[in-house]
Design an enzyme around this catalytic site. Sequence first.
Site: not given
Length: 230
Positions: A100-102, A183, A186
């Site tokens: 997962l992204d930060a 990503h 997004k």
Amino acid sequence: MRLDQFIATTSALSRKDAKRAISSGRVRLDGHPCRAAATHINSSATVTLDNAPLALEGERYLMLHKPAGVVSATTDSDHPTALDLLPASIKRGLHIAGRLDADTTGLLLLTTDGQWSHRITSPRVQCPKTYRVTLSEMVPDLALQQLEQGIALRNDTRPTKPAMTRRISDCEIELTISEGRYHQVKRMMAAVGNHVTALHRLSIGVITLDTKLPPGAFRELTRAEVDSVS
Ligand code: URA
């Protein structure tokens, strides 16, 4: 696996000390003393050292409620990692199955089992992942239809595979995708002219983030959860 290797893997003895323990009769195989270090151990064998049973540690499978600000990596010199949230005794040998992204929160799976994590991340398997997506703008029905049909992403040659959507409110949806592009959520929302302000992973396949786990907490997966990834 050879008996001396089994003893060295499952006890505090070195390989050399394991050989000594075997030749001195401290080791029993299926109830009988066994003095041959090269004996092959099959998975159903019972091995004891000084009458205490020894067992190979199995693979480990965990779910973690990832908080924001934590990176999905095993090491990082600048930021706390998901592995930093686990006690040292548990984190040995674990890797992340689906990063997962930060700034994304929610369900993160960790395991020692490379084949299992491959089934979660491999594009060929198409394991569905569901996200709760909070957006800066209201999401029109047309955007949901576009996401469901598949949408062209900037710099990607192929459109996304059809997604599933569920409206929660004007600016909040649930989105289920079965790919893991960079990503991806997004970029999908950017492709329909919107902007993600918060992203939370709710589930991977049928494994759903346990609502009893606050951010930063973890638990072992149940046998049924592990077996659900096939
Ligand atoms: N898609 C994203 O854009 N970010 C994530 O962290 C996961 C899916």
